[in-house]
Design an enzyme around this catalytic site. Structure first.
Site, PDB file in Angstrom:
ATOM      1  N   SER A   1      40.557 -51.526   9.578  1.00 31.67           N
ATOM      2  CA  SER A   1      40.216 -52.855  10.099  1.00 31.67           C
ATOM      3  C   SER A   1      40.053 -52.961  11.608  1.00 31.67           C
ATOM      4  O   SER A   1      39.610 -53.990  12.104  1.00 31.67           O
ATOM      5  CB  SER A   1      41.244 -53.884   9.633  1.00 31.67           C
ATOM      6  OG  SER A   1      41.050 -54.174   8.268  1.00 31.67           O
TER       7      SER A   1
ATOM      8  N   LYS B   1      44.033 -61.153  17.433  1.00 34.37           N
ATOM      9  CA  LYS B   1      43.686 -61.355  16.038  1.00 34.37           C
ATOM     10  C   LYS B   1      44.650 -62.401  15.476  1.00 34.37           C
ATOM     11  O   LYS B   1      45.846 -62.364  15.784  1.00 34.37           O
ATOM     12  CB  LYS B   1      43.827 -60.023  15.286  1.00 34.37           C
ATOM     13  CG  LYS B   1      43.367 -60.064  13.830  1.00 34.37           C
ATOM     14  CD  LYS B   1      43.398 -58.662  13.216  1.00 34.37           C
ATOM     15  CE  LYS B   1      42.919 -58.656  11.772  1.00 34.37           C
ATOM     16  NZ  LYS B   1      42.897 -57.306  11.198  1.00 34.37           N
TER      17      LYS B   1
ATOM     18  N   SER C   1      38.758 -55.915   8.866  1.00 33.41           N
ATOM     19  CA  SER C   1      39.084 -57.318   8.936  1.00 33.41           C
ATOM     20  C   SER C   1      39.147 -57.880  10.350  1.00 33.41           C
ATOM     21  O   SER C   1      39.106 -59.095  10.505  1.00 33.41           O
ATOM     22  CB  SER C   1      40.434 -57.552   8.248  1.00 33.41           C
ATOM     23  OG  SER C   1      41.471 -56.887   8.957  1.00 33.41           O
TER      24      SER C   1
END
Lengths: 489, 481, 95
Positions: free
Chosen positions: A181, A82, A157
């Site tokens: 997330s 990420k 996210s």
């Protein structure tokens, strides 16, 4: 020799076996996946940066280590990070214009540990700006699309990580979870994702959203792969004061434990108004499977769950408002053109560098901490936080794990909830309590409704990641939801 | 109208740790800009603080020394504001739960009286960097070497009533932190900085007047001048019908005035909240016991002991105990010569003026404590007189060796052989026969005066080496014959 | 508690976020919607409940006082917007 066309369907565990048996090399696997990313990612927008040079260098190094006799489970395993895990010399954007030019000067502990284990980093994955969002639409690099339906969001996210794994562009990736997330996008894209206990995975080098809630974790198709990844990611780190100095469990060994006698709690609040009834059905079907494996089920109550959203939307923005003050255009990151004076430098760099959702949360947090409102907002939210923790402590006296839906709804249409941030905040209802309490949570695939994946969430007491992975793995031995691939990928 | 001055001081003491409070960067003063600024100090995204154990220990030492309660659980909070020398956009400090609670410090004033000044609290925090205003094409330059240096902010009660008391307080604090070894006290380098909250009120009034805060006054002299100036400004303002505004002011030593800092005028809202990257700091009793056991003798205790044990005056004891190094030197001299009064006189007299003249610290003294003590021994055993001792001292300062070596080399040994003195006196009296006649013819009162003349001649003849006592005694005998 | 425009401006200034006149009404409305959600909290009885700042309620670990960092200025300043003579440059700071 395995065909290129099959390699992308392998899990991390299968890749490890194939590499060990020399069916292909890490370099061959890396080249195959890089080609696949180049070919398919334009439809998804899951990657912010593809790190092909680094990937090939790491793959070759992994092959060399293997040739020298090493045989680690992650040696040569392709993954993605990420884009809020700092990677030295590589852009770490956090999905924000303000960090678009930020080549991090160091590696996050998670990145360093996974690299040491021999993983190959294929790229940096798209995300909601500063991890603020549950649709991956707030990224400066554009929305990510859900491989199961390209007109829908993948969740957020960690939406880039989720879409990339679901589309078989890579087998596993890191994510972070501040209010859901990891678990929510895993649910919306048919993955297994684990948010560990707060403090289990080091936050050093993980760009902060809300420091007391943020936790990095693994995302993959199977619980077994999550166990593999977590074993390398987790553990004490002296550089993080909130890191917990406690030995890791053997996550892989725990997978095979039988579930006989497992006490599952179903919180009645998780099945009330607001939950899509079809999702409720799918969740209950998963409960039936677990019962067949020997689990017992009991209804429990988490009475303060409903207060979690307001509490979270004070604590997270408050911490964020302070954490994001360092983005001021002075030492790194975006700086506006020709600032007239110091205040102009700050105001324009930040106004031009941050997107709308980030600005909103900074303002909410600033307000909540400001003189005269601190007690009514921040302190109140922290008291509710304790009530939520107490709910879990009481519940875990009666049951071993808590089970419920990960999300109240299926993946929604791109743009659907953009006009009203509050409606998107409500999607976090089932996931944020684990962050507030700091307990581990996992989402696993549990079926499909109209072609869209449904996720089931499991919650466990502090440091019982092994239990969560065990339950999910046993479930995955008797179901095949997690093996299904979206059409076209 | 009679006015009363009310002063409260905030002292920022940089703790003498090797590394910063939350990072492993060095804290050395004067390094090239930004060469001691690590990822943490620069506030790089993703970096995290880890607390320095020594900073905690030093704060505890301080707390115990001012007889304060040490919070068993203290909490770091973030003070949020934007400034270029503050890399994270917040200062990590302590707000509701400081490590050191209420304590006090006794100060000695010039007249020898003492006063007790209350200390409200002391808390740990990180220092900011520095803005350099030399012209970089109209820009300022930011150096973050100082960012993250541990500070102990020591807040006094508004117990101080004059600029002189304020200086005495800061001096006492300076002395204390140096005794404890927790701060080098170098005010010129900013190791010890002082903000003065000053207000005035009509004598007899109980409520406080509006205060102004004078920032960063960096010498004892400036503290006195800045406060006196500010008090005068406030009194004149009020007497002219004006009002004191609560504001931050800066003392300008060149103009000897304070002026308003407009940049800090803006209403601040620091939005303090507990730092989520740091956990509560727990101080165990066993740790405190260990720290207490390691405390050195403190200035006040030392002063009292000097009076009690050595019979020194309050003033002498205070001067000698003000610095641990000076006190140690004095005690070493005394240990060598076993005469505290002589030792005190020499340390505060000849030695201090020598150090002042050469601008040296006691640690750099060209005369060691053993040398000085050795010289005093020779005074005590009548090898040399006090007068000769001054010559010996100068020679020691010039590096000519020990007192004994110098006495030997220069032949300064006092003559105590009465035969030798007598024959010397006989010569002197013979050379001054006329005066001897006059003396013998004079009355008692006149004789007293004339006696001094003969002593002077005798000492001159012996080049100062004759034992003055013996000279007196033998001379008297001979003259009165 | 509904925010007025002036309060929104004050918050934006505290947070050093430039806000255009055109954005103000929309921002004010969105913030008020969010505060509406948050204000549901006020109905919860939290009498006697201690605030919880960290989920695990553990205590701070201390680091030994040792210099572990070396000068990395050149590397760190390659990503800085404006530097000269090793200093970060900002518009003039007025005191």
């Amino acid at each position: 020799m395995m065909k290129d066309s099959d390699m992308h369907n392998l899990t991390l565990a299968e890749i490890a076996r194939n590499l060990a048996e020399k069916h292909f090399s890490a370099e061959e696997l890396t080249r195959t996946l890089l080609a696949r990313i180049e070919q398919l990612d334009p439809q998804l927008n899951a990657f912010i940066s593809v790190t092909d040079e680094l990937a090939l260098a790491q793959a070759k190094a992994a092959d060399a280590r293997r040739a020298a006799g090493e045989n680690g489970a992650l040696l040569g395993a392709p993954i993605g990070h990420k884009d809020l895990f700092c990677t030295q010399g590589i852009r770490t954007s956090c999905g924000s214009k303000i960090l678009d030019n930020f080549n991090a000067p160091y590696d996050a502990t998670v990145v360093e540990r996974l690299a040491a284990a021999g993983t190959v980093t294929l790229g940096k994955l798209n995300m909601d700006e500063f991890a603020m969002g549950s649709a991956n639409e707030s990224s400066y690099y554009g929305a990510v699309k859900n491989p199961w339906d390209l007109t829908r969001v993948p969740g957020g996210s960690s939406g880039g990580s989720a879409a990339a794994i679901a589309a078989r562009l890579l087998p596993a990736a890191t994510g972070t979870d501040t209010g859901g997330s990891i678990r929510q996008p895993a649910a919306l894209t048919n993955l297994t994702g684990l948010k560990p206990t707060y403090g289990r995975v080091s936050r050093w080098g993980m760009v902060a959203y809300a420091s007391s809630l943020d936790q990095g974790g693994p995302m993959a198709r199977t619980a077994e792969d999550c166990a593999l990844l977590l074993s390398a990611m987790a553990g004490f780190d002296a550089k993080d004061s909130t890191s917990v100095d406690q030995p890791l469990d053997d996550y892989l060994a725990a997978l095979s434990q039988p579930l006989a006698g497992l006490r599952i709690g179903l919180p009645k609040e998780y099945f009330g108004a607001g939950l899509d009834p079809k999702i409720a059905d799918a969740v209950m079907a998963s409960v039936e499977e677990l019962k067949k494996l020997g689990a017992t089920v009991k209804e429990i109550s988490l009475p303060n769950m409903q207060h979690a959203i307001p509490s979270y939307y004070v604590i997270a923005p408050a911490e964020a408002s302070s954490n994001l003050s360092r983005f001021d255009g002075v030492r790194f990151g975006y700086r506006c053109e020709n600032p007239a004076d110091l205040t102009d430098l700050y105001k324009r760099s930040r106004a031009e560098g941050f997107g709308d959702e980030v600005k909103r949360r900074i303002m909410v947090g600033t307000y909540a901490l400001s003189a005269g409102y601190y007690d009514a907002y921040y302190l109140k939210a922290q008291k509710i936080r304790r009530l939520i923790k107490q709910d879990f402590v009481a519940a875990f006296e009666q049951v071993d794990v808590i089970l419920g839906p990960t999300t109240p709804n299926l993946a929604w249409k791109l743009g659907e909830k953009n006009a009203d941030p509050v409606s998107a905040y409500l999607e976090d209802i089932y996931t944020i309590t684990a962050n507030l309490a700091g307990i581990p949570g996992l989402s696993m695939p549990a079926g499909f409704i109209d072609g869209l994946p449904v996720g089931v969430q499991l919650l466990a007491p502090y440091f019982q990641e092994a239990r969560l992975l065990n339950v999910a793995h046993q479930y995955q031995q008797v179901t095949d939801w997690h093996m299904r691939a979206p059409a076209g990928f | 109208m009679q006015w009363e001055t009310v002063i409260g001081l905030e002292i920022h003491a940089q703790l003498a740790t090797q590394s910063k409070i939350f990072s492993g960067s060095a804290t050395t003063f004067g390094a090239e800009p930004n060469t001691q600024a690590s990822l943490v100090d620069l506030g790089m995204p993703g970096t995290l603080p880890v607390l320095n154990a020594e900073a905690v220990r030093m704060a505890c030492k301080f707390g115990l020394a001012i007889d304060a309660e040490i919070a068993p659980k203290n909490v770091f909070a973030r003070k949020n504001y934007f400034y270029p020398d503050l890399p994270k956009g917040y200062q990590t400090s302590q707000m509701d739960h400081p490590i050191v609670g209420k304590g006090y410090l006794d100060i000695t004033l010039e007249d020898g009286s003492t006063r007790r000044i209350g200390i409200t609290r002391a808390h740990l925090e990180e220092d900011a960097g520095k803005s350099l205003h030399e012209d970089f094409h109209g820009m300022s330059g930011i150096d973050l070497n100082r960012a993250g240096t541990p500070l102990l902010e020591i807040v006094s009660e508004p117990d101080i009533r004059s600029a002189k008391e304020a200086v005495a307080y800061v001096k006492a604090m300076h002395s204390l932190v140096r005794y404890l070894g927790i701060c080098d006290g170098n005010m010129a380098e900013g190791s010890l900085r002082c903000d003065c909250n000053v207000s005035v009120r009509p004598k007899g009034q109980t409520e406080f007047g509006t205060r102004a805060e004078i920032k960063n006054v960096n010498s004892f002299r400036f503290i006195e001048k800045a406060i006196n100036h500010e008090v005068q400004r406030q009194i004149e303002l009020i007497e002219d019908g004006g009002k004191v505004v609560q504001e931050t002011r800066l003392y300008d030593p060149n103009k000897d005035e304070t002026r308003s800092m407009r940049s800090k005028e803006e209403a601040n809202d620091y939005r303090y909240f507990p730092c989520p990257d740091l956990l509560p700091v727990v101080i165990e009793q066993s740790f405190l016991d260990e720290v207490r056991a390691s405390l050195p003798e403190l200035p006040v205790q030392k002063r009292e002991r000097f009076e009690r044990e050595f019979g020194l005056s309050a003033y002498d004891a205070d001067v000698l105990a003000a610095s641990r190094e000076l006190a140690d030197y004095f005690e070493q001299v005394n240990a060598t010569c076993d005469d505290a009064k002589l030792a005190a006189n020499w340390v505060m007299g000849e030695l201090s003026s020598l150090l002042n003249k050469e601008a040296l610290e006691i640690e750099q003294s060209p005369v060691s404590a053993e040398q000085l003590g050795g010289m005093i021994l020779r005074i005590k055993d009548d090898t040399i007189s006090g007068k000769i001792a001054k010559m010996v001292f100068e020679a020691m300062a010039a590096g000519e060796g020990s007192a004994d070596e110098i006495i030997e080399k220069k032949g300064l040994k006092q003559v105590t052989d009465s035969g030798a003195i007598e024959s010397m006196l006989d010569e002197v009296l013979a050379a001054n026969a006329e005066q001897v006649e006059q003396y013998r013819a004079s009355d008692e009162a006149k004789r007293g005066k004339m006696f001094g003349f003969f002593v002077g001649q005798a000492m001159k003849a012996s080049k100062g080496k004759a034992n003055p006592g013996q000279v007196n005694q033998l001379l008297k005998k001979k003259l009165e014959g | 508690m509904a925010l007025e425009r002036t309060e929104v401006e004050k918050i934006a200034h505290l947070a050093r976020l430039g806000l255009s006149e055109a954005d103000l009404p929309r921002t004010t409305e969105t913030l008020n919607n969010i505060l509406g959600l948050i204000d549901r909290m006020q109905a919860v009885d939290t009498t006697g409940i201690e605030p919880l700042a960290h989920p695990l309620e553990t205590t701070q670990r201390l680091r030994a006082d040792a210099v572990t960092e070396s000068n990395q200025r050149d590397a760190y300043q390659t990503i800085a917007p404006a530097v000269e003579e090793g200093l970060y440059l900002v518009p003039r700071v007025i005191e």
